[in-house]
Design an enzyme around this catalytic site. Structure first.
Site, PDB file in Angstrom:
ATOM      1  N   HIS B 225       0.805  -1.228   0.000  1.00  0.00           N
ATOM      2  CA  HIS B 225       0.000   0.000   0.000  1.00  0.00           C
ATOM      3  C   HIS B 225       0.837   1.277   0.000  1.00  0.00           C
ATOM      4  O   HIS B 225       0.568   2.164  -0.803  1.00  0.00           O
ATOM      5  CB  HIS B 225      -1.069   0.024   1.080  1.00  0.00           C
ATOM      6  CG  HIS B 225      -2.095   1.049   0.719  1.00  0.00           C
ATOM      7  ND1 HIS B 225      -3.018   0.846  -0.278  1.00  0.00           N
ATOM      8  CD2 HIS B 225      -2.267   2.329   1.109  1.00  0.00           C
ATOM      9  CE1 HIS B 225      -3.723   1.946  -0.465  1.00  0.00           C
ATOM     10  NE2 HIS B 225      -3.287   2.856   0.356  1.00  0.00           N
ATOM     11  N   HIS B 376      -9.845   0.330 -10.813  1.00  0.00           N
ATOM     12  CA  HIS B 376      -9.486   1.347  -9.824  1.00  0.00           C
ATOM     13  C   HIS B 376      -8.028   1.784  -9.991  1.00  0.00           C
ATOM     14  O   HIS B 376      -7.719   2.964 -10.108  1.00  0.00           O
ATOM     15  CB  HIS B 376      -9.731   0.813  -8.411  1.00  0.00           C
ATOM     16  CG  HIS B 376      -9.042   1.588  -7.334  1.00  0.00           C
ATOM     17  ND1 HIS B 376      -9.432   2.857  -6.986  1.00  0.00           N
ATOM     18  CD2 HIS B 376      -7.980   1.289  -6.554  1.00  0.00           C
ATOM     19  CE1 HIS B 376      -8.633   3.307  -6.025  1.00  0.00           C
ATOM     20  NE2 HIS B 376      -7.740   2.370  -5.749  1.00  0.00           N
ATOM     21  N   ARG B 442      -7.339 -10.830 -12.685  1.00  0.00           N
ATOM     22  CA  ARG B 442      -6.207 -11.753 -12.780  1.00  0.00           C
ATOM     23  C   ARG B 442      -6.564 -13.050 -13.511  1.00  0.00           C
ATOM     24  O   ARG B 442      -5.954 -14.082 -13.260  1.00  0.00           O
ATOM     25  CB  ARG B 442      -5.713 -12.181 -11.399  1.00  0.00           C
ATOM     26  CG  ARG B 442      -5.125 -11.090 -10.540  1.00  0.00           C
ATOM     27  CD  ARG B 442      -4.412 -11.756  -9.355  1.00  0.00           C
ATOM     28  NE  ARG B 442      -3.849 -10.797  -8.433  1.00  0.00           N
ATOM     29  CZ  ARG B 442      -4.375 -10.517  -7.234  1.00  0.00           C
ATOM     30  NH1 ARG B 442      -5.470 -11.120  -6.822  1.00  0.00           N
ATOM     31  NH2 ARG B 442      -3.790  -9.642  -6.454  1.00  0.00           N
TER      32      ARG B 442
END
Lengths: 49, 551
Positions: B225, B376, B442
């Site tokens: 992150h 996103h 994926r």
């Protein structure tokens, strides 16, 4: 001699040039967009789980 | 504030170092972009890859080459140039440090890329265990990380030198920001370096049989992150400091900019669990704590949005704009150095909104492992960040190569950003929509045995291929502009725009430069958020997993 009204008018413009009301409106619009998106997916979540 | 160390122009030797980073970055753009195009074509169901090349192999190429190589090289090049410009030319020792970092990163990249191309490391960009790559792939990635530390050391050394020579003075804003991002990167990469060196490498060499998956994924996301903030902060550097100068305005507040960067340092790292909200083995209470910390990191982004609106409005009103939004008309809509990053800023609004949804604990169930998430981060990193990097390139590349951004290239730059936006609206929009309908990320094209739900996703996958093709045109155009600016544009002087604060008298509080304090709080937050759940993951671990090679 210059008229007194002229100086008054200039003063108003100075006030206007430092105004950030457009910024205030913009951040509110941004906030509403965040809230609406979140609520949209939240309702989807509630309807599914 | 007068800063005698600042250069009007980045020193030519420092410029060469930064340019070396950009050559690798834009080569990565070409390779990774092609892989991305192929992925969208395969997922449309209309095309198949030739010569037995696997979908997951090109997925790995795309993720690693764009997500790790393009970004890290561009960011290091930009930060080195920004530090040299604002804190003065690097000393010989500092510059050699930068070159050692560059060559370590490049050697690592070549090693990792070779293993992916040999189909020995088709483990996707997240290299999740129990997928097991060839040991040389992990060694390559380690070299990239270690190289970036050495590269970062050059920035830290320059910062320390500046502070020594200017006691009691706040450092130049761009140097300060480069330093914060470098320190955040070093603290964050300790996690990924630990899992690679102590878990994955011994496991792929056969020294240990099995690996603790929960621990490896936790260490990955401890890094994963802050990685996205490592991408974002250089874009914020350009938005806070460069854009005000480009439009002819002022930085709204120097102190506000510094404070938002400090908040990113504090809150970017102890939030990795919001990528693991659906995973077993972590107590929900600890997940919830990290969700709260994730929402705290929204604050500096909102501060940035406010600050940018205020910069634009103050500039417009100084030019005589009236009404609520009259200032928008005064912005320089013909200047690629402004327009291209501006599109990036606007994109960050839906990108950020999606991010808040992702991190909302239970709500993550709606989108987890769906292609919404892919949509996103194609808005965040692949539009907001990348378009800002392109916008930076339009002045930085000619500045470093002693050339000029011509009118024709300026226009082409704007066209490039428009093409990018159209392509991304199709691709990312379709990804978000299909994700809400449950389409997985994926994964290669499949009809899932003729399932009705899977049939709903196919039109969106065709839309992704259309968007991907338009984006690839954008990549070709960007490479053309890059080559022109690096080698063929007319010789001349191109400005390195560095903005000044609106209130010149305002001196940034020195507390912002107190690294014992900020790194101390950073470590306390990390220990608080991770220690107990980490002990849980080790003490209550299920049997370890052996390696799988599923390709």
């Amino acid at each position: 001699m210059a008229k007194t009204e002229l100086s008054r008018k200039t003063k108003t413009e100075i006030e206007d040039s430092s105004s950030l009301k457009g910024t205030l409106a913009s951040v509110f619009l941004l906030g509403f967009f965040l809230v609406i998106t979140w609520i949209g997916v939240y309702l989807l979540f509630v309807s599914r789980f | 504030m007068f800063n005698p160390a600042a250069n009007l122009k980045v020193d030519r030797r420092d410029g060469k170092l930064a340019m070396a980073h950009f050559y690798v970055a834009f080569t990565a753009l070409a390779i990774g972009g092609l892989a991305g195009l192929l992925q969208t074509l395969v997922r449309s169901g209309k095309f198949e890859l030739p010569a037995g090349i696997g979908y997951y192999q090109i997925l790995t190429v795309h993720g690693v080459v764009l997500g790790l190589v393009l970004t890290t090289f561009f960011i290091m090049g930009f930060q080195l140039a920004a530090t040299s410009k604002t804190s003065g030319t690097f000393t010989k020792k500092q510059r050699i440090t930068g070159w050692v970092g560059f060559w370590l990163m490049t050697a690592g990249t070549v090693l990792a890329a070779t293993m992916i191309l040999l189909n020995e490391a088709t483990v996707l960009y997240t290299f999740y265990a129990p997928l097991q790559a060839h040991a040389l792939y992990y060694i390559g990635l380690t070299l990239v990380i270690v190289g970036s530390w050495v590269d970062g050391a050059a920035i830290i050394m320059k910062y320390a030198e500046w502070r020594r020579k200017n006691p009691g003075q706040p450092s130049p804003l761009l140097t300060f920001m480069s330093l914060v991002n470098t320190m955040m990167w070093i603290v964050a990469t300790i996690g990924v370096a630990s899992t690679v060196l102590f878990q994955l490498l011994p496991w792929s060499l056969g020294i240990v049989e099995t690996v603790n998956i929960g621990v490896s994924r936790t260490l990955f996301w401890y890094f994963g992150h802050p990685l996205v903030y490592f991408w974002l902060l250089p874009a914020y550097m350009a938005w806070y400091v460069v854009i005000p100068k480009v439009i002819g305005g002022k930085i709204f507040s120097d102190s506000l900019a510094r404070m938002s960067f400090i908040l990113f340092l504090l809150f970017s790292i102890p939030v990795g669990f919001h990528h693991q909200l659906m995973e077993p083995g972590i107590d929900p209470a600890w997940k919830f704590l990290q969700v709260i910390l994730t929402f705290l990191v929204v604050i500096p982004s909102l501060m940035t949005a406010f600050s940018l609106f205020a910069t634009f409005e103050s500039f417009g009103r100084a030019k005589g704009a009236t009404g609520l939004f009259g200032w928008l008309k005064k912005l320089p809509w013909g200047d690629a150095r402004f327009v291209v990053p501006f599109i990036g800023m606007v994109t960050f609004i839906p990108a950020g909104a999606g991010g808040i949804v992702n991190a909302s604990h239970q709500m993550n169930q709606v989108v987890h492992n769906t292609i919404w998430v892919t949509g996103h981060f194609h808005l965040t990193v692949a539009t907001s960040v990348v378009l800002t990097f392109f916008g930076v390139s339009y002045w930085l590349i000619p500045h470093l190569t002693g050339r000029k951004l011509t009118k024709a290239m300026n226009k082409l730059g704007i066209i490039q950003a428009v093409i990018w936006s159209i392509g991304m609206t199709f691709m990312s929009g379709a990804m978000h929509a299909a994700g809400l309908l449950g389409a997985p990320r994926r994964s290669s094209y499949s009809e899932y045995g003729g399932a009705a739900q899977a049939a709903e996703w196919i039109p969106y996958q065709v839309a992704q291929a259309i968007g991907g093709s338009i984006l690839f045109l954008g990549i070709i155009l960007m490479l053309y502009i890059f080559i022109n600016l690096a080698f063929f544009a007319p010789k001349g002087e191109q400005e390195f725009p560095v903005g000044e604060a609106a209130d010149e008298a305002e001196k940034a509080p020195m507390v912002f430069e107190n690294w014992k304090l900020w790194l101390g709080i950073t470590f306390v937050l990390i220990l608080f958020a991770y220690t107990i759940p980490f002990i849980d993951l080790i003490q209550n671990a299920p049997p370890g997993a052996k390696g799988y090679k599923l390709w």
